[in-house]
Motif scaffolding. Structure first.
Motif, PDB file in Angstrom:
ATOM      1  N   ASP A 125      72.930  14.601  21.301  1.00 49.18           N
ATOM      2  CA  ASP A 125      72.059  13.794  22.156  1.00 49.18           C
ATOM      3  C   ASP A 125      70.634  14.340  22.196  1.00 49.18           C
ATOM      4  OD1 ASP A 125      73.349  11.565  22.985  1.00 49.18           O
ATOM      5  OD2 ASP A 125      74.176  12.427  24.820  1.00 49.18           O
ATOM      6  N   GLY A 126      70.437  15.510  21.627  1.00 52.30           N
ATOM      7  CA  GLY A 126      69.093  16.052  21.552  1.00 52.30           C
ATOM      8  C   GLY A 126      68.772  17.096  22.599  1.00 52.30           C
ATOM      9  N   ALA A 127      69.790  17.499  23.364  1.00 55.03           N
ATOM     10  CA  ALA A 127      69.547  18.476  24.418  1.00 55.03           C
ATOM     11  C   ALA A 127      69.405  19.868  23.819  1.00 55.03           C
ATOM     12  CB  ALA A 127      70.689  18.451  25.431  1.00 55.03           C
ATOM     13  N   LYS A 162      70.197  16.645  16.317  1.00 57.14           N
ATOM     14  CA  LYS A 162      69.501  15.552  17.003  1.00 57.14           C
ATOM     15  C   LYS A 162      68.540  14.802  16.087  1.00 57.14           C
ATOM     16  CE  LYS A 162      66.067  18.712  18.931  1.00 57.14           C
ATOM     17  NZ  LYS A 162      64.688  18.369  18.606  1.00 57.14           N
ATOM     18  N   LYS A 192      74.168  18.480  22.119  1.00 57.21           N
ATOM     19  CA  LYS A 192      73.270  18.846  21.012  1.00 57.21           C
ATOM     20  C   LYS A 192      72.910  17.601  20.200  1.00 57.21           C
ATOM     21  CE  LYS A 192      74.621  23.626  20.161  1.00 57.21           C
ATOM     22  NZ  LYS A 192      75.435  24.493  19.284  1.00 57.21           N
ATOM     23  N   VAL A 226      66.555  12.296  27.122  1.00 59.54           N
ATOM     24  CA  VAL A 226      66.120  13.536  26.485  1.00 59.54           C
ATOM     25  C   VAL A 226      65.053  13.246  25.432  1.00 59.54           C
ATOM     26  CG1 VAL A 226      66.866  15.453  25.027  1.00 59.54           C
ATOM     27  CG2 VAL A 226      68.296  14.725  26.940  1.00 59.54           C
TER      28      VAL A 226
END
Lengths: 368, 298
Positions: free
Chosen positions: B196-198, A73, B194, A102
């Motif tokens: 996407d930053g989750a 990310k 992941k 997010v």
């Protein structure tokens, strides 16, 4: 300064070496296509670039900074997957904005980014639908939208078109190309389809067995392939290979191939060897089908030869026809204009343009 | 269409055979239905009869007069030993026991299944194997060690202890259900999340959990049924006022004061069985769907 660089990259799964000493670098705005047969390590390389898999040794650098330990990310990348990997319970809108949510991007900015991407990809009318209510092409667009909305440093595509039917694939291919031209972003794209690689890339890396066989511009790979593997992989129909030896005939290099008493001699004095062959060295002569044509339509270049050959098989594509001949104990394919009448088993004159041949060492199969 | 034309081509004689086969099929299925509903029928009918009518001996006959006394009796008056309060308090005991036990074991199973499928680590398959092994340990084998453990923790003989027992025993099954369901979810989905930053919980909560409805239903039905119907743990790890309905039912049926009140016994058994029956009727179709979803990929 390169946007993405891989340095001495290795990846092992247990005792299996999936990637061996990978080195490559791409610049701003490059469209790099990793192409190769399945199992060559191209997807693994992409996953390592994304941070979804760890390397066994070596470095990945984005904007000259080592990112080995940086989570996906924070790498400023976005990825489009073969299966699209859309979140099935979320609407298209939520799918696209999930990443921003997010990352706690303010609502107003999210909306703005969504509108921009939806307009760009023509998916405005689909925003309230669930992925299951979309066609394959629409899902593909949404998956791209999810990547685009992030405005990342590098886009990663993992065989994004292989689940689409042939016609849609070509359409989406040109859309991806247009997007790249318009946005000028840096893209790494994995495919096993050489046509896709040729048409999209500014740079192609042909991979085989965990190593990069050749890295270069599409035309470079087509004209001067480094090895028999690359020559065979790039171009369709594939390049013809004829085994023989290099001999010296009156001071001029000559390719000789003998089969059942008949000897074929091809003058190769004009060929620019990078590695001078020795007398009698086993070599492989490569000629693309595009340069094996019917005598009637083609002009004679400086280096060209005519043969009388018997057609064995003929496939028409509409525009032209692929004709297969017996030649020196093997087969060679030629590409004839569809205006020429080809009769199976009836010998005819075949013209081979020798100005664009490739010659490979018989043992190492490398270009010489 | 091709089938129809083929039938016509073969001639009229054979056209009857599919109908005959179908008839035979329904006949056999009908017999099975009869076979399985007969005991239920006897139970319902008996519970609605008065004692004198039962004594006349027509087991399958419909009641001459519908009497609801037995149900009232079973609910609030029937005697188990010396206490005559019916099933009512024990019914609520079971509810208080089953609800937390089902929720906790399902939640733990979901997280376990998520980790064992999406976040595999070295030895995770061994752990999963051991949990599976736990599913096959018979109840009787764990009675004694469980009793000692509960005593050591200090929750022996109360509802909390029984909840713990059922949660521990249920985790094997719930983990199995969720793990097998999540294994069929494409890994790329997690990869996309992941990127996407989750994180761990963001992937689980907003992405996986909404997809898990079928397997949650399966797990809840499974756990509800087995915990509600459990007798052995109930009788071993609870005392007096804390006993679940199955234990109370047993006590009621076994306490006779001269006359055997079959109608009350039947009504009590029905009351004890109704919640699980309801769960099946309400969520039954999800149960079948969820079982299939876990086993077949794609």
């Amino acid at each position: 300064m390169s946007v993405l660089e891989a340095k001495n990259l290795y990846k092992n799964f247990g005792t299996v070496e999936v990637l061996k000493d990978i080195n490559l670098s791409i610049d701003e705005g490059d469209f790099l296509v990793l192409v190769g047969p399945s199992g060559c390590g191209k997807s693994t390389l992409l996953n390592i670039t994304a941070g979804l898999e760890d390397m066994s040794a070596g470095d990945i650098m984005i904007d000259d900074a080592v990112v080995n330990e940086v989570p996906p990310k924070d790498r400023d990348i976005a990825m489009v997957f073969q299966s699209y990997a859309l979140y099935p319970t979320m609407t298209v809108e939520k799918n696209i904005t999930f990443g921003m949510k997010v990352r706690k991007v303010p609502q107003a900015l999210r909306k703005e980014a969504l509108d921009r991407v939806a307009g760009l990809l023509h998916i405005d009318h689909l925003l309230d639908r669930k992925p299951s209510q979309l066609s394959g092409g629409q899902r593909q667009r949404v998956a791209m939208g999810r990547a685009l909305v992030r405005e990342p440093r590098i886009f990663l595509f993992d065989e994004p078109l292989s689940n689409l039917d042939a016609k849609l694939r070509i359409q989406m291919r040109s859309e991806i190309k247009q997007l790249h031209q318009r946005l000028g972003t840096t893209i790494v794209y994995v495919t096993h389809d050489q046509t896709e690689a040729m048409s999209l890339a500014t740079k192609i890396a042909v991979m085989n067995g965990g190593v990069i066989e050749q890295l270069g511009a599409p035309q470079e790979l087509y004209d001067t392939p480094n090895s028999v593997f690359v020559a065979d992989f790039i171009g369709s129909p594939a390049m013809n290979f004829i085994k023989g030896q290099v001999v010296d005939v009156a001071g001029n290099a000559c390719f000789v191939s003998t089969h059942e008493g008949t000897e074929v001699r091809v003058p190769i004095g004009h060929y620019g060897f990078t590695d001078q062959p020795v007398e009698g060295q086993d070599v492989i002569l490569g000629v693309r089908p595009e340069y094996i044509t019917s005598n009637a339509t083609d002009h004679h270049g400086v280096a060209s030869m005519d043969f009388d050959l018997t057609p064995k098989l003929m496939e028409t594509t509409g525009f032209d026809q692929h004709v297969l001949f017996d030649f020196c104990g093997g087969e060679i394919a030629g590409r004839f204009s569809s205006k020429i009448e080809v009769v199976i088993d009836q010998p005819q004159t075949v013209h081979i343009d020798l100005s664009t041949i490739s010659i490979f060492d018989g043992k190492s199969e490398r270009r010489i | 269409m091709p089938d129809q034309t083929a039938n016509v081509a073969r001639g009229g004689g054979k056209r009857w055979s599919p109908i005959l086969l179908r008839g035979l099929l329904f006949l056999i299925l009908g017999l099975f239905v009869l076979y399985y509903t007969l005991p239920l029928f006897v139970m319902v009918v008996t519970s609605l009869k008065s004692l004198p009518e039962i004594r006349q001996g027509a087991l399958l006959g419909l009641p001459k007069e519908i009497v609801l006394d037995a149900w009232k009796n079973a609910w609030s008056e029937a005697c188990a030993g010396v206490t005559c309060v019916g099933l009512k308090p024990y019914f609520w005991n079971s509810v208080v026991l089953v609800v937390p036990a089902v929720i906790i074991s399902t939640a733990i199973g979901a997280i376990n299944g998520y980790i064992l499928s999406m976040w595999q680590f070295k030895g995770s398959n061994i752990i999963f194997g051991l949990m599976l092994f736990g599913c096959f340990i018979p109840f009787q084998a764990v009675l004694l060690p469980m009793a000692i453990t509960l005593g050591k923790i200090g929750i022996a003989g109360n509802v909390a202890g029984l909840v713990l027992v059922h949660v521990v025993y249920g985790i094997g099954f719930t983990t199995l259900f969720f793990r097998n369901y999540y294994v069929s979810v494409p890994v790329e989905l997690v990869k996309a999340a992941k990127i996407d930053g989750a994180g761990f919980w963001t992937i689980f909560g907003p992405i996986l959990l909404p997809m898990s409805a079928p397997v949650i239903v399966v797990t809840v039905i499974w756990q509800f049924t087995s915990i509600w119907n459990d007798f052995l743990f109930g009788v071993s790890f609870s005392q007096g006022d804390n006993q679940p309905i199955t234990v109370a039912l047993n006590n009621i049926v076994n306490s006779t004061t001269g006359v055997k009140e079959y109608n009350v016994d039947m009504a009590s058994a029905m009351i004890a069985a109704i919640p699980t029956l309801l769960v099946y009727i309400v969520a039954g179709k999800y149960f079948i769907r969820g079982l299939a979803a876990g086993s077949v990929k794609g």
